[in-house]
Design an enzyme around this catalytic site. Structure first.
Site, mmCIF file in Angstrom:
data_model
loop_
_atom_site.group_PDB
_atom_site.id
_atom_site.type_symbol
_atom_site.label_atom_id
_atom_site.label_comp_id
_atom_site.label_asym_id
_atom_site.label_seq_id
_atom_site.Cartn_x
_atom_site.Cartn_y
_atom_site.Cartn_z
ATOM 1 N N ARG A 1 -11.976 -18.686 4.830
ATOM 2 C CA ARG A 1 -11.002 -18.906 5.888
ATOM 3 C C ARG A 1 -11.648 -19.026 7.263
ATOM 4 O O ARG A 1 -11.208 -19.827 8.090
ATOM 5 C CB ARG A 1 -9.978 -17.764 5.895
ATOM 6 C CG ARG A 1 -9.059 -17.798 4.702
ATOM 7 C CD ARG A 1 -8.078 -16.650 4.699
ATOM 8 N NE ARG A 1 -7.139 -16.809 3.584
ATOM 9 C CZ ARG A 1 -6.168 -15.960 3.318
ATOM 10 N NH1 ARG A 1 -5.997 -14.888 4.063
ATOM 11 N NH2 ARG A 1 -5.348 -16.167 2.301
ATOM 12 N N ALA B 1 0.834 -1.202 0.000
ATOM 13 C CA ALA B 1 0.000 0.000 0.000
ATOM 14 C C ALA B 1 0.869 1.252 0.000
ATOM 15 O O ALA B 1 0.750 2.116 -0.879
ATOM 16 C CB ALA B 1 -0.945 -0.008 1.199
ATOM 17 N N LEU C 1 -3.536 -8.257 -0.962
ATOM 18 C CA LEU C 1 -2.655 -7.642 -1.951
ATOM 19 C C LEU C 1 -3.458 -6.766 -2.904
ATOM 20 O O LEU C 1 -3.006 -5.704 -3.328
ATOM 21 C CB LEU C 1 -1.904 -8.724 -2.731
ATOM 22 C CG LEU C 1 -1.140 -9.763 -1.907
ATOM 23 C CD1 LEU C 1 -0.331 -10.676 -2.815
ATOM 24 C CD2 LEU C 1 -0.239 -9.096 -0.889
#
Length: 665
Positions: free
Chosen positions: A337, A44, A469
């Site tokens: 997840r 970032a 990402l």
């Protein structure tokens, strides 16, 4: 203070386009008169620094590592999402948006997420142009694989080193601007406070970690891209240096904090092996594409495996419980997840954990090796191949896809995962909470921006794999460079910001006083002593399983631990030198404050969400209730002790869900 997210009017799919058409811009000739500070040089911060400098702004970039190449983004393994639909399997911008919002338990800000999905395709083009070596298929086109929580293949990857390769791309773009003089790089510098002048962020106080010198740096705007705070748990997949300090310092200067209690519990980590460990190791979620997760069906087999009297390969298919495939047949091992993590913990809590600590399940590649080997034998026209030949061919394919991950596992565990199943267990990974930002990525302090994992906006209660990402690069390359211009257009005649002001004096004095306390305090316990104690409280009472009584205990225990820290912490060495213990002391002091806020947030939330579940919900009735409770987003302002909640409502368009932003003043 009412939170104004500044979400543009109009349909979701048009918001970003219409918004860009109308925002104020800074003339290229005027950009050279404007300074911007960027704190953090991961995906970032690095992409933001490079892009802002390319546009013409004067950028000062700060990294506490010895090089931007050491940012923790380098550790990301599995891939980056983008709605390119290269596989022709039905992907689209809307589907990426939908999956991300759904994966976040419907707690994300929908307008931000739709924008994220929109710009995702541009990220891949940008990175390919930089030379990022994404995997390619046999025809030379970019390859994709699938990740948990989705029904398509949209994840671009570079073996198990995607974060490293993307970071090198951003770093190369930064280096070009450093060479041009548009980025002034400050390695081994840590931001210790933000300076507010006339209500606007106008600079930072930083410590040179090599010499100990305290420095003043001014700018027209400050951008924080300092990553997440998973190390509040002590044991996490984060690098040892990852911390909350930059985000917490701006929070204490007025930037609201949102969703502090939402952390991602990653399902595929190498299990803890003992109390001596200082961190945990992530194994990419991409492994769940081909690895099958299971535990023994029979508790007697579990006991024999733990005692070393039986191997997992001794168990037949009928003796194995592939519990994710059994419970979630549509997604199988590629459930989101949070679902995979909760399921693994449930099996281990029921006594089926397969290692000495009882905290591990198997991730098995035997079936994939046979499948790939059989396919390769046909491709190579090998008739009646032996089992050994099939395994040889299959292992070669698995090695090409995941080889560095298998090598890493073998070095740590000293077992060959090609021959025996890997062992995995959930661990703290990414943080969904962070600094509250509006649609422009600006905090509640004018001129102070927060991007990437350090902000709260995109992932709700749980992050889908390969979207970290995506968010970091979207914010840095394609969002912030537009939105920051709208604010900076008012500063083209401001001129240089002076550092010789009472505000800088006050901020520097506070930083020095804090440092002098640490080096002069005659305590009896090390910094790690307190960090480990905090981590145990956090995992036991604010981790995957929570209840009201435990959270109240955690709040009290952390408060007492913090008091003891300020009395009895011992920091060797001096202030005017390289002193890692001193740097660590400041970071743990911030974790102790964050930990208490974290527990208070979790206590207020009576719903289960993401990888966290309230024990009150561990019944069929409770789970049904949980599924209805997906409409809460809270933002905190921490000024001593929180008082009564003041509710601020914000209507969002996605499936008519009304999101409430709780502000604690």
């Amino acid at each position: 203070m009412a939170l104004d997210s500044k979400i543009p009017q109009g349909p979701l799919k048009d918001k970003w386009t219409l918004y860009k058409d109308k925002i104020n811009l800074v003339n290229p000739a005027n950009k050279r008169h404007i300074d911007v500070i960027v704190v953090g040089t991961g995906l970032a911060g690095g992409s933001a620094a490079a892009t802002l400098a390319e546009l013409g702004y004067n950028v000062k970039a700060f990294a506490y590592q010895d090089s931007p190449r050491r940012a923790h983004s380098i550790a990301a393994q599995g891939g980056i999402n983008a709605a390119k639909n290269y596989q022709g399997d039905g992907d689209s911008t809307y589907r990426l948006f939908y999956d991300t919002v759904k994966g976040g338990d419907y707690r994300s800000r929908e307008a931000n997420v739709y924008r994220l999905a929109e710009v995702s395709a541009n990220i891949i083009d940008q990175c390919v142009a930089q030379g990022v070596p994404f995997a390619r298929d046999y025809g030379g086109l970019l390859d994709n694989r699938s990740f948990g929580g989705v029904l398509v293949s949209r994840t671009f990857y570079a073996k198990g080193q995607t974060g490293q390769q993307l970071l090198l791309g951003a770093y190369s773009a930064m280096n070009r601007q450093i060479a041009r003089g548009k980025i002034e790089m400050f390695n081994r510098h840590e931001m210790l406070d933000v300076v507010i002048v006339d209500g606007k962020a106008r600079g930072i106080i930083a410590r040179n970690l090599v010499t100990g010198e305290i420095e003043r740096h001014s700018a027209h705007a400050v951008v924080v891209g300092s990553g997440g705070y998973g190390n509040v748990y002590f044991l996490s997949t984060n690098a040892m240096g990852s911390n909350v300090t930059a985000a917490w310092k701006i929070h204490k200067k007025g930037a609201y904090f949102a969703n502090p209690c939402y952390t991602q519990i990653h399902p595929t980590c190498i299990p803890r092996s003992g109390d001596y460990q200082s961190k945990l190791t992530l194994m990419s979620e991409s492994l769940r594409n081909d690895g099958r997760i299971w535990v023994p069906k029979n508790l007697d087999d579990v006991k024999l495996i733990r005692e070393g009297k039986k191997k997992p390969t001794d168990l037949s298919e009928d003796e194995r419980d592939y519990y994710l495939e059994r419970r979630y047949p549509a997604f199988g091992n590629l459930v989101p997840r949070d679902v995979a993590s909760r399921a693994a913990k449930e099996r281990c809590d029921a006594g089926y954990g397969v290692n000495a600590t009882g905290e591990a399940v198997y991730l098995d590649f035997a079936a994939a090796i046979v499948r790939y080997g059989t396919e390769q034998a046909k491709i190579k026209n090998i008739n009646n191949p032996s089992d050994a030949k099939i395994k040889e061919l299959g292992k070669a394919i698995v090695k090409a896809k995941y080889g560095n991950l298998f090598q890493m596992y073998e070095k740590i565990v000293d077992e060959n995962p090609y021959e025996t199943p890997m062992m995995i267990y959930p661990a703290v990974h990414y943080t969904m909470g962070g600094v509250w930002v509006d649609y422009n990525l600006m905090t509640t302090v004018p001129g102070l921006y927060c991007i990437g994992e350090a902000n709260f906006s995109d992932h709700g209660a749980n992050r889908l794999g390969a979207s970290a990402l995506m968010q970091g690069l979207a914010d840095g390359y394609f969002v912030l460079p537009y939105t920051i211009g709208d604010y900076l257009s008012d500063d083209i005649r401001t001129g240089k910001i002076s550092t010789e002001t009472p505000e800088f004096d006050e901020a520097e004095k506070a930083v020095k006083d804090n440092i002098n306390f640490f080096v002069n305090n005659k305590g009896t316990h090390s910094v790690d002593y307190y960090h480990k104690k905090l981590g145990k409280i956090m995992w036991d009472k604010c981790g995957m399983s929570r209840n009201a009584e435990g959270l109240k205990e955690a709040i009290s225990e952390i408060s007492e631990l913090r008091k003891d820290f300020w009395k009895n912490v011992s920091v060797p060495g001096g202030a005017d030198e390289y002193n890692e213990e001193l740097a660590k002391a400041g970071r743990v002091a911030d974790f102790l404050e964050l930990g208490e806020l974290f527990a208070k947030d979790a206590l207020v939330r009576e719903e289960s969400a993401g990888g966290h579940f309230r024990e009150e919900h561990q019944t069929p009735e409770g789970e049904a209730k949980r599924l209805k409770e997906f409409q809460f987003v809270s933002a905190w302002e921490y000024k001593g002790e929180p008082k009564d909640a003041v509710l601020h409502k914000e209507a969002l368009e996605y499936e008519n869900i009304e999101v409430k932003e709780r502000s604690y003043k």
